[in-house]
Design an enzyme around this catalytic site. Structure first.
Site, PDB file in Angstrom:
ATOM      1  N   ASP A 126     -31.276  21.631 -15.908  1.00  0.00           N
ATOM      2  CA  ASP A 126     -31.004  20.381 -15.346  1.00  0.00           C
ATOM      3  C   ASP A 126     -29.329  20.142 -15.911  1.00  0.00           C
ATOM      4  OD1 ASP A 126     -32.481  17.270 -15.037  1.00  0.00           O
ATOM      5  OD2 ASP A 126     -30.252  17.502 -15.091  1.00  0.00           O
ATOM      6  N   MET A 127     -28.540  19.719 -15.005  1.00  0.00           N
ATOM      7  CA  MET A 127     -26.840  19.762 -15.398  1.00  0.00           C
ATOM      8  C   MET A 127     -26.778  18.411 -15.969  1.00  0.00           C
ATOM      9  SD  MET A 127     -26.229  22.517 -13.713  1.00  0.00           S
ATOM     10  CE  MET A 127     -24.410  22.393 -14.016  1.00  0.00           C
TER      11      MET A 127
ATOM     12  N   ASP B   4     -29.359  18.625  -8.972  1.00  0.00           N
ATOM     13  CA  ASP B   4     -28.889  19.238 -10.264  1.00  0.00           C
ATOM     14  C   ASP B   4     -29.949  19.683 -11.174  1.00  0.00           C
ATOM     15  OD1 ASP B   4     -30.271  16.844 -11.591  1.00  0.00           O
ATOM     16  OD2 ASP B   4     -28.543  16.779 -13.021  1.00  0.00           O
ATOM     17  N   GLU B   5     -30.930  20.206 -10.652  1.00  0.00           N
ATOM     18  CA  GLU B   5     -32.282  20.779 -11.392  1.00  0.00           C
ATOM     19  C   GLU B   5     -33.026  21.598 -10.540  1.00  0.00           C
ATOM     20  OE1 GLU B   5     -35.326  17.964 -12.719  1.00  0.00           O
ATOM     21  OE2 GLU B   5     -34.563  16.514 -11.197  1.00  0.00           O
TER      22      GLU B   5
HETATM   23  P1  TTP Z   1     -30.033  13.091 -13.393  1.00  0.00           P
HETATM   24  O1  TTP Z   1     -30.235  14.624 -13.693  1.00  0.00           O
HETATM   25  O2  TTP Z   1     -31.185  12.313 -13.810  1.00  0.00           O
HETATM   26  O3  TTP Z   1     -29.007  12.747 -14.524  1.00  0.00           O
HETATM   27  P2  TTP Z   1     -27.445  13.320 -14.925  1.00  0.00           P
HETATM   28  O4  TTP Z   1     -27.168  14.570 -14.445  1.00  0.00           O
HETATM   29  O5  TTP Z   1     -26.127  12.363 -14.612  1.00  0.00           O
HETATM   30  O6  TTP Z   1     -27.579  13.157 -16.676  1.00  0.00           O
HETATM   31  P3  TTP Z   1     -28.388  14.164 -17.545  1.00  0.00           P
HETATM   32  O7  TTP Z   1     -27.617  14.506 -18.448  1.00  0.00           O
HETATM   33  O8  TTP Z   1     -29.270  13.020 -18.379  1.00  0.00           O
HETATM   34  O9  TTP Z   1     -29.455  14.968 -16.730  1.00  0.00           O
HETATM   35  O10 TTP Z   1     -29.556  12.873 -12.086  1.00  0.00           O
HETATM   36  C1  TTP Z   1     -28.592  13.887 -11.505  1.00  0.00           C
HETATM   37  C2  TTP Z   1     -27.700  13.176 -10.633  1.00  0.00           C
HETATM   38  O11 TTP Z   1     -28.234  12.438  -9.668  1.00  0.00           O
HETATM   39  C3  TTP Z   1     -26.613  12.125 -11.449  1.00  0.00           C
HETATM   40  O12 TTP Z   1     -25.716  12.690 -11.889  1.00  0.00           O
HETATM   41  C4  TTP Z   1     -26.258  11.086 -10.415  1.00  0.00           C
HETATM   42  C5  TTP Z   1     -27.601  11.210  -9.580  1.00  0.00           C
HETATM   43  N1  TTP Z   1     -28.299  10.150  -9.645  1.00  0.00           N
HETATM   44  C6  TTP Z   1     -28.246   8.910  -8.909  1.00  0.00           C
HETATM   45  O13 TTP Z   1     -27.560   8.957  -7.727  1.00  0.00           O
HETATM   46  N2  TTP Z   1     -29.217   7.828  -8.979  1.00  0.00           N
HETATM   47  C7  TTP Z   1     -29.817   7.585 -10.203  1.00  0.00           C
HETATM   48  O14 TTP Z   1     -30.372   6.590 -10.449  1.00  0.00           O
HETATM   49  C8  TTP Z   1     -29.988   8.786 -11.158  1.00  0.00           C
HETATM   50  C9  TTP Z   1     -30.984   8.745 -12.147  1.00  0.00           C
HETATM   51  C10 TTP Z   1     -29.151   9.861 -10.832  1.00  0.00           C
HETATM   52 MG    MG Z   2     -29.092  15.999 -14.784  1.00  0.00          MG
END
Ligand code: TTP
Ligand code: MG
Length: 343
Positions: A7-8, A101-102
């Protein structure tokens, strides 16, 4: 089985930093800049101040006065995602991307799974300038829990014995398969953690929650037999909602807006776009009617989706009482259309 979940970290924010390195090491939020805007994601520097996804932007700014806010872009994040996951796929293991991103990788058979995961993590940082967290375990559920345990740039291995201990402390909302509604029902029963859930018998869970109940029984014991399925692709994405019969146009309009918002969000998150919009209604006599339209260009974003859905609804709806309204997008395609010059 060795399942790796990657997961990014702060994905949209990290991509913004790639595009504008002056933002590096700064508290950064990506999201709406208008007063009613919300935070889509925040850099880890901003998270130190308590800023997080889904928080209203004004609140984020009051928590972190130096916060830099950049608007969410279209297209770019999907393109970066394609590069990164395209690269990870080259290792030759089964990979299932589950959002923008995962992804899960089944690295069973690797000589040293932990070393392989670390190599992937290092190479993603070196080649793309992006930080990624990894979780390695014996099934998908725990691999995902693991990748989240030591963010950012974390690497966590969970074996069976540790897995059972970790699950006991998990809030039920983190247990795979438990959505908001199930979580609320469980809380009503006084069930808040994995340890609480362990006390419920299989038959009770089955009676209360159906098939999902037996899955929960297994899940909380660390059992998850889901495979990594590379080809798994959605055919459509959208929402459907039933409600007490009504003919209130204001209500339908509001529900369509909310569906458009949710659907557009899911599409962005999964990095997909679609060409066909479908609206579905069910009348009080349970007659179902649908109307679709296919466009030459993908329908992207909440506003466009709402506009098209509303037009379809207006041509479909004759003023009768309705009990269900659905909105979906099909003819899906990965959102890789926009090219990035910097990669
Ligand atoms: P996530 O993997 O949930 O969050 P993240 O990568 O920003 O942070 P983390 O280091 O905790 O993994 O989500 C991936 C992307 O999806 C995030 O960068 C932005 C988008 N996103 C939205 O557009 N709306 C949302 O409510 C969430 C949670 C994420
Ligand atoms: Mg992420």
């Amino acid at each position: 089985m060795d399942i790796l979940h990657v997961d990014m970290d702060a994905f949209f924010a990290s991509v913004e930093i790639l595009l504008n390195p002056a933002l590096k090491n700064k508290p950064l939020a990506v999201g709406g800049r208008n007063p009613s805007g919300i935070v889509t994601t925040a850099s880890y520097e901003a998270r130190k101040y308590g800023v997080h996804s889904a928080m209203p932007m004004f609140m984020a700014k009051s928590l972190c006065p130096n916060l830099i806010v950049v608007p969410t872009r279209k297209g770019v994040y999907g393109e970066v995602s394609r590069k990164v996951f395209g690269y990870l796929e080259h290792y030759g293991y089964k990979m299932e991307q589950v959002s923008i991103d995962e992804a899960y990788l089944d690295i069973t058979g690797a000589k040293d799974p932990a070393a392989l995961a670390k190599t992937m993590q290092r190479e993603v940082a070196r080649r793309f300038g992006l930080s990624m967290s990894c979780g390695l375990s014996y099934n998908k559920f725990l691999a995902k829990i693991a990748s989240d345990m030591d963010k950012p740039a974390g690497f966590t291995v969970i074996d069976e014995a540790r897995g059972r201990e970790i699950i006991k402390d998990l809030p039920i909302s983190k247990i795979h398969g438990i959505g908001k509604k199930t979580a609320a029902r469980l809380r009503e029963l006084g069930i808040h953690t994995g340890a609480d859930l362990l006390l419920l018998e299989r038959d009770f869970l089955k009676e209360s929650f159906g098939k999902m109940g037996t899955e929960l029984y297994d899940r909380v014991r660390g059992v998850d037999l889901r495979l990594v399925e590379p080809g798994r692709k959605r055919k459509s994405i959208g929402t459907e909602e039933t409600f007490p019969e009504t003919r209130s146009r204001a209500f339908f309009k509001e529900r369509l807006m909310e569906s458009a918002r949710q659907t557009a969000f899911l599409m962005e998150k999964k990095g997909i776009v679609g060409y066909t919009v479908t609206v579905k209604i069910k009348t009080r006599d349970f007659d179902t009617h649908t109307k679709s339209k296919t466009f030459p260009e993908p329908v992207e974003g909440e506003k466009a989706l709402y506009r098209e859905a509303k037009a379809l609804f207006d041509s479909l709806y004759g003023g009768e009482k309705l009990r269900l309204l659905g909105l979906s997008v099909s003819a899906l395609e990965e959102n890789y259309s926009r090219q990035l010059r910097f990669l």
